[in-house]
Design an enzyme around this catalytic site. Sequence first.
Site, PDB file in Angstrom:
ATOM      1  CG  ASP A 126     -28.070  -2.033  37.283  1.00  0.00           C
ATOM      2  OD1 ASP A 126     -28.900  -2.115  37.873  1.00  0.00           O
ATOM      3  OD2 ASP A 126     -28.932  -2.380  36.027  1.00  0.00           O
TER       4      ASP A 126
ATOM      5  CG  HIS B 199     -28.976   1.515  39.636  1.00  0.00           C
ATOM      6  ND1 HIS B 199     -30.024   0.600  38.741  1.00  0.00           N
ATOM      7  CD2 HIS B 199     -29.171   2.785  39.038  1.00  0.00           C
ATOM      8  CE1 HIS B 199     -30.424   1.087  37.733  1.00  0.00           C
ATOM      9  NE2 HIS B 199     -29.618   2.780  37.534  1.00  0.00           N
TER      10      HIS B 199
END
Length: 415
Positions: free
Chosen positions: A246, A273
């Site tokens: 993430d 991310h």
Amino acid sequence: MTNLFRDWILLSIVGVMTLCPAARAQDRRVVVEPVAPRAVCDRPVPSGNNDTARLQDAIDHCPAGAAVYLGRGEFSSGPLEMKSGVTLWIGRGARLFAIPEPTAYDKGWGHCGRIAGKGDGCRPLISFSKTRGGGIYGEGIIDGQGGTAMAGSAETWWQLARRAQAEGGHQNAPRLIQIDHAQDITFHGITLRNAPNFHVAMNRVEGATFWDVTIDTPADARNTDGIDPGASQDVTISHSMIRTGDDNVAVKAGNNGSTRYISIIHNYFGWGHGMSIGSEVNSGVSDILVRDLTLDGTTSGLRIKSDVSRGGLVERVTYENVRLRGNRWPIMFDTKYDPRADGDRIPLYRQIVLRHVRGDNGTLLMRGLDQAHALQITMDDVRFGKSAAWQIENADVTVGNSGVSPPLPGRLPDR
């Protein structure tokens, strides 16, 4: 260690040699490389079983300024609560494994290891709560075992998270480390791996240093953020490598307070991310410096994300000397992160500066909420590949003397 990461380390060392030894940036402290405590209060040895009670006893009886030292071997533990001024020192060759037992982390609601209407049903593996000083040092590894089947189940923590995404509801999985209402916490040299949920989450922290920290977790491990400063100030993340499933780093400011004076300098981010601010910014984010950062294969690169359900003021954010490679959205400054969001918390991003930024291709998105709340962006010496595409909506962009490439829509190319 990959050749790419080894090359990045060498480049960083050369770069640091040309600078003063103190990392002076938006963090208001003078931050230098941390030094481990000289005093060791206890040296537990692994039992081959559950070491939670023995490790907690060692921490509880350790005086401030000293360290509990874990030497070579494999330790297994459930939740541990740190004490003010005490350091957990995990030496080279030592591994601390989180036991995959949901009942050990459960907060008393019976939700840990389950999908429920709300999350936050698990205690973290390691907690710094209302502590001052101390931290985690050493060249060893803390492994959250997110990919290991939970006790009494064939499902792993990460599979639980994916199932929650598909079915709806919230997965209840333990964070690896939670720092809450704490001051002057230091991490140095440690490797954090395979967290069931976030690796390091911070709430109301005043003064934290992460130096030479490695976070390494698979790209498909959902909700495994690297380091998340929230409602905190005076935080430095430096000389670290983060690869995760993430946000590599996510600076947040939800209902608990603003986040400001953050320095993210001399780092390498692999898959993940990206370097994110948001999505919760309703209490305000300001005075953020991102300098000397490589983002290699992150889906997003430099990202500020929010919407009208959790928006607020984000200001005085500087990105400089940034290298972006293989990113789908190298730049994503978006006030409509969830286009279905409902509310009146207006996202407003201003005094955002990009300087000496290099990338290849992908979508370069800058989207303000409306013209009355337009983004305020300054760019100078920002260059991407010819096939990179700008998508700009409700943004006032100022271009410096060294230009931007490809040219912004409606502007002539640099000469």
